[in-house]
Design an enzyme around this catalytic site. Structure first.
Site, PDB file in Angstrom:
ATOM      1  N   ASP A   7       0.911  -1.278   0.037  1.00 39.19           N
ATOM      2  CA  ASP A   7      -0.029   0.120  -0.011  1.00 39.19           C
ATOM      3  C   ASP A   7       1.015   1.390   0.048  1.00 39.19           C
ATOM      4  O   ASP A   7       2.033   1.230   0.501  1.00 39.19           O
ATOM      5  CB  ASP A   7      -0.879   0.099   1.050  1.00 39.19           C
ATOM      6  CG  ASP A   7      -1.868   0.848   1.345  1.00 39.19           C
ATOM      7  OD1 ASP A   7      -2.766   1.224   0.160  1.00 39.19           O
ATOM      8  OD2 ASP A   7      -1.922   2.171   1.764  1.00 39.19           O
ATOM      9  N   GLU A   9       0.731   5.649   0.214  1.00 39.86           N
ATOM     10  CA  GLU A   9       0.019   6.940   0.394  1.00 39.86           C
ATOM     11  C   GLU A   9       0.543   8.031  -0.192  1.00 39.86           C
ATOM     12  O   GLU A   9       2.074   8.290  -0.427  1.00 39.86           O
ATOM     13  CB  GLU A   9       0.178   7.295   1.966  1.00 39.86           C
ATOM     14  CG  GLU A   9      -0.443   6.533   3.230  1.00 39.86           C
ATOM     15  CD  GLU A   9      -1.856   6.296   2.804  1.00 39.86           C
ATOM     16  OE1 GLU A   9      -2.719   7.131   2.348  1.00 39.86           O
ATOM     17  OE2 GLU A   9      -2.479   5.049   3.067  1.00 39.86           O
ATOM     18  N   HIS A 154      -5.499   6.894   7.280  1.00 42.84           N
ATOM     19  CA  HIS A 154      -4.625   6.134   6.342  1.00 42.84           C
ATOM     20  C   HIS A 154      -3.128   5.963   6.707  1.00 42.84           C
ATOM     21  O   HIS A 154      -2.555   6.760   6.610  1.00 42.84           O
ATOM     22  CB  HIS A 154      -4.993   6.638   5.050  1.00 42.84           C
ATOM     23  CG  HIS A 154      -6.590   6.356   4.417  1.00 42.84           C
ATOM     24  ND1 HIS A 154      -6.798   5.162   3.519  1.00 42.84           N
ATOM     25  CD2 HIS A 154      -7.662   6.914   4.779  1.00 42.84           C
ATOM     26  CE1 HIS A 154      -7.917   5.203   3.130  1.00 42.84           C
ATOM     27  NE2 HIS A 154      -8.433   6.247   4.235  1.00 42.84           N
ATOM     28  N   ASP A 159      -2.537  -0.301   6.454  1.00 43.27           N
ATOM     29  CA  ASP A 159      -3.424  -0.670   5.539  1.00 43.27           C
ATOM     30  C   ASP A 159      -2.848  -1.912   4.862  1.00 43.27           C
ATOM     31  O   ASP A 159      -3.833  -2.728   4.503  1.00 43.27           O
ATOM     32  CB  ASP A 159      -3.686   0.285   4.359  1.00 43.27           C
ATOM     33  CG  ASP A 159      -4.587   1.496   5.016  1.00 43.27           C
ATOM     34  OD1 ASP A 159      -4.800   1.672   6.312  1.00 43.27           O
ATOM     35  OD2 ASP A 159      -4.962   2.647   4.458  1.00 43.27           O
TER      36      ASP A 159
END
Length: 243
Positions: A7, A9, A154, A159
């Site tokens: 994941d 960001e 998040h 995540d």
């Protein structure tokens, strides 16, 4: 099989608008079990956050000011994902950003798909399994019974860890029972003819009370989630059993 659940960001929704990756989180699985190995880093983006993106991640430019740039961690990152199947929720988003970061460093770094053995998009899997329903990570956690109560913002590593549980729940099935041989090669099955005497009474299996209680608890959980349990259609009323 080695898998890496991944994941990212970012500072915004589109790398074409100049947005950059600010966090990468990866969790390693081998044969669908966590190994304990992770890759996690924050990154200095050298650009501003888009409106709203900072609130989603909780990250600030001040916090990221002393973090490494992508070019400083790229070799370690590529070594971690090398040869693995990547599992990503909405893979086009993360892969698009990571490919853009790689392209900024030169063609010698190639693309994410060139370093991985395969890319599995858990969002596409969820849409096939739950068509017409919300399939965000939070929605899937609720639907599949994955605890994400500790997810307030998040975060890439958090995540990725949650996605790992969601992915295992999404793809769990008969292959998980493990009927294969120890070396992973299925042995040939020889057919055996069995003759049954219909006049003989069928054997009954004695079930422990604690097993019955656990079974009923599982059914009740399914009823709460789906409104019913398929098993209910085969339940026989007690008076019929006594008869």
């Amino acid at each position: 099989m080695r898998q890496v659940i991944l994941d990212t960001e970012t500072t915004g929704l589109n790398w074409r608008n100049g947005n950059r990756v600010v966090e990468i989180g990866c969790v390693e699985f081998v044969e669908r079990r966590p190994t304990g190995r992770t890759f996690h880093t924050y990154l200095k983006p050298d650009c501003q956050f888009e409106q709203g993106a900072q609130e989603v991640t909780g990250l600030t430019l001040e916090f990221l000011a002393d973090k490494p740039r992508f070019e400083e961690i790229v070799d370690e990152f590529l070594a971690f994902i090398a040869g693995a199947e990547l599992v990503i929720h909405n893979a086009a988003f993360d892969v698009g950003f990571l490919d853009h970061e790689l392209s900024r460093l030169g063609p010698q770094y190639g693309t994410v798909s060139g370093h991985a053995s395969n890319i599995e998009d858990s969002l596409l899997l969820a849409r096939k399994q739950f068509p017409g329903q919300r399939n965000s990570l939070d929605a899937l956690c609720k639907r599949l019974g994955v605890d994400n109560g500790h997810r307030q913002l998040h975060g890439a590593l958090l995540d990725a860890q949650i996605l790992a549980e969601v992915y295992i729940a999404l793809t769990s099935g008969q292959e998980e029972i493990g009927f294969g041989s120890a070396d992973g090669v299925d042995a040939p099955v020889e057919a055996v003819a069995v003759q049954l005497d219909a006049s003989r009474p069928r054997p009954r299996v004695a079930i422990e009370d604690e097993d019955l209680a656990a079974h009923e608890a599982r059914l009740e959980k399914l009823r709460k989630k789906a409104g019913k349990a398929v098993w209910d259609q085969w339940l026989v009323p007690v008076d019929e059993v006594a008869a």
